[in-house]
Design a protein around this motif. Structure first.
Motif, PDB file in Angstrom:
ATOM      1  N   TYR A  14      -3.517   7.634   8.409  1.00 58.30           N
ATOM      2  CA  TYR A  14      -3.880   6.377   7.766  1.00 58.30           C
ATOM      3  C   TYR A  14      -4.543   5.460   8.787  1.00 58.30           C
ATOM      4  N   LEU A  64      -2.914  -0.290   4.583  1.00 56.69           N
ATOM      5  CA  LEU A  64      -3.047   1.104   5.007  1.00 56.69           C
ATOM      6  C   LEU A  64      -4.026   1.832   4.106  1.00 56.69           C
ATOM      7  N   GLN A  65      -5.042   2.405   4.713  1.00 62.88           N
ATOM      8  CA  GLN A  65      -6.026   3.172   3.974  1.00 62.88           C
ATOM      9  C   GLN A  65      -5.845   4.649   4.305  1.00 62.88           C
ATOM     10  N   PHE A  66      -5.710   5.472   3.276  1.00 59.83           N
ATOM     11  CA  PHE A  66      -5.505   6.902   3.464  1.00 59.83           C
ATOM     12  C   PHE A  66      -6.761   7.556   4.034  1.00 59.83           C
ATOM     13  N   GLN A  84      -4.103   1.358  -5.775  1.00 59.75           N
ATOM     14  CA  GLN A  84      -3.310   0.653  -4.790  1.00 59.75           C
ATOM     15  C   GLN A  84      -2.380  -0.347  -5.440  1.00 59.75           C
ATOM     16  N   PHE A  91       6.147  -2.896   2.664  1.00 58.26           N
ATOM     17  CA  PHE A  91       5.131  -2.266   1.831  1.00 58.26           C
ATOM     18  C   PHE A  91       5.777  -1.421   0.750  1.00 58.26           C
ATOM     19  N   LYS A 148      -0.700  12.316  -1.659  1.00 63.58           N
ATOM     20  CA  LYS A 148      -0.715  11.270  -0.653  1.00 63.58           C
ATOM     21  C   LYS A 148      -0.083  10.015  -1.242  1.00 63.58           C
ATOM     22  N   LEU A 149       0.471   9.186  -0.370  1.00 59.14           N
ATOM     23  CA  LEU A 149       1.032   7.905  -0.787  1.00 59.14           C
ATOM     24  C   LEU A 149      -0.047   6.834  -0.715  1.00 59.14           C
ATOM     25  N   PHE A 177      -0.533   2.838  -0.471  1.00 63.63           N
ATOM     26  CA  PHE A 177       0.222   1.659  -0.039  1.00 63.63           C
ATOM     27  C   PHE A 177      -0.410   0.371  -0.527  1.00 63.63           C
ATOM     28  N   GLY A 178       0.447  -0.614  -0.782  1.00 67.66           N
ATOM     29  CA  GLY A 178      -0.041  -1.966  -1.023  1.00 67.66           C
ATOM     30  C   GLY A 178      -0.361  -2.640   0.300  1.00 67.66           C
TER      31      GLY A 178
END
Lengths: 114, 112
Positions: free
Chosen positions: A35, A43-45, B3, B88, B99-100, B102-103
């Motif tokens: 990330y 957080l960007q994947f 998101q 988060f 995949k997770l 996230f905010g």
């Protein structure tokens, strides 16, 4: 049990150079996730590897790439660095592919591009 | 966007008070997770609540999930200065993607 380890802790590069970031997952974890956490953007994947294969990729240009080794450790490469690549890069591992498992994160690599 | 969004973006309270953070998400989920991040460090997994659960407790943490409203809340009771961190919520991306997502997080400050 050792946690997820990332190296280096800090990295300073010049625009146009290449950066290599490394991650070792928890023993027994086969999935590794990358990330990017830029200031104010959450957080960007980036990438997900499992059993040595790239399973999913986020909305990042091809100059972001990586691989997973037979021992499940992983490497993230960023080519042709740009100033906006400055961020905290976080690696996480999980016990399995199922999303029912939580992630264990490393402490991150702070990349600064000047 | 898949998101989630946390609310509020920032929260400042006194030690001993309770802190409540909310999270809304857009897609159907099979679980929702909460993480904590101390300044500039990695995230720590706090709690996972499955879609068939409505409430879950872990120490001073209480998480609720309302799938009809696509929302979750994290309550920290009897807060301490050491609880100061960003929190988060995260949910699996769906569509076969594990995949997770996230905010952007809630920044909690607990004043001594």
């Amino acid at each position: 049990e050792a946690g997820v380890t990332q190296s280096p802790t800090h990295l300073i590069k010049t625009r146009g150079q290449q950066a290599t970031l490394r991650c070792s997952p928890i023993s027994g974890h086969t999935s590794v996730y990358w990330y990017q956490q830029a200031l104010g953007l959450g957080l960007q994947f980036l990438l997900w590897y499992d059993e040595g294969e790239e399973r999913n990729r986020g909305n990042f240009p091809p100059r972001f790439s990586g691989r997973q080794f037979p021992n499940y450790s992983s490497e993230l490469n960023v080519n042709a660095l740009e100033l906006e690549d400055s961020a905290l890069y976080l690696c996480a591992s999980s016990l399995g592919v199922s999303p029912y498992y939580g992630y264990t994160f490393g402490s991150g690599t702070r990349l600064t591009v000047v | 966007s898949q998101q989630g969004e946390e609310d509020p973006q920032a929260l400042s309270i006194q030690e001993g008070e309770n802190a409540t953070m909310n999270c809304s998400y857009k897609t159907s989920i099979n679980n929702l997770q909460w993480y904590r991040q101390n300044s500039g460090r990695g995230l720590v997994h706090l709690i996972l609540i499955r879609s068939n659960e409505r409430e879950k407790h872990s120490g001073r943490l209480r998480v609720t999930l309302d799938t009809s409203k696509k929302s979750s809340s994290l309550l920290i009771t009897a807060s301490r200065a050491a609880d100061t961190a960003s929190y988060f919520c995260a949910n699996p991306g769906g569509g076969g993607s594990e995949k997770l997502v996230f905010g952007k997080g809630t920044k909690l400050t607990v004043n001594p």
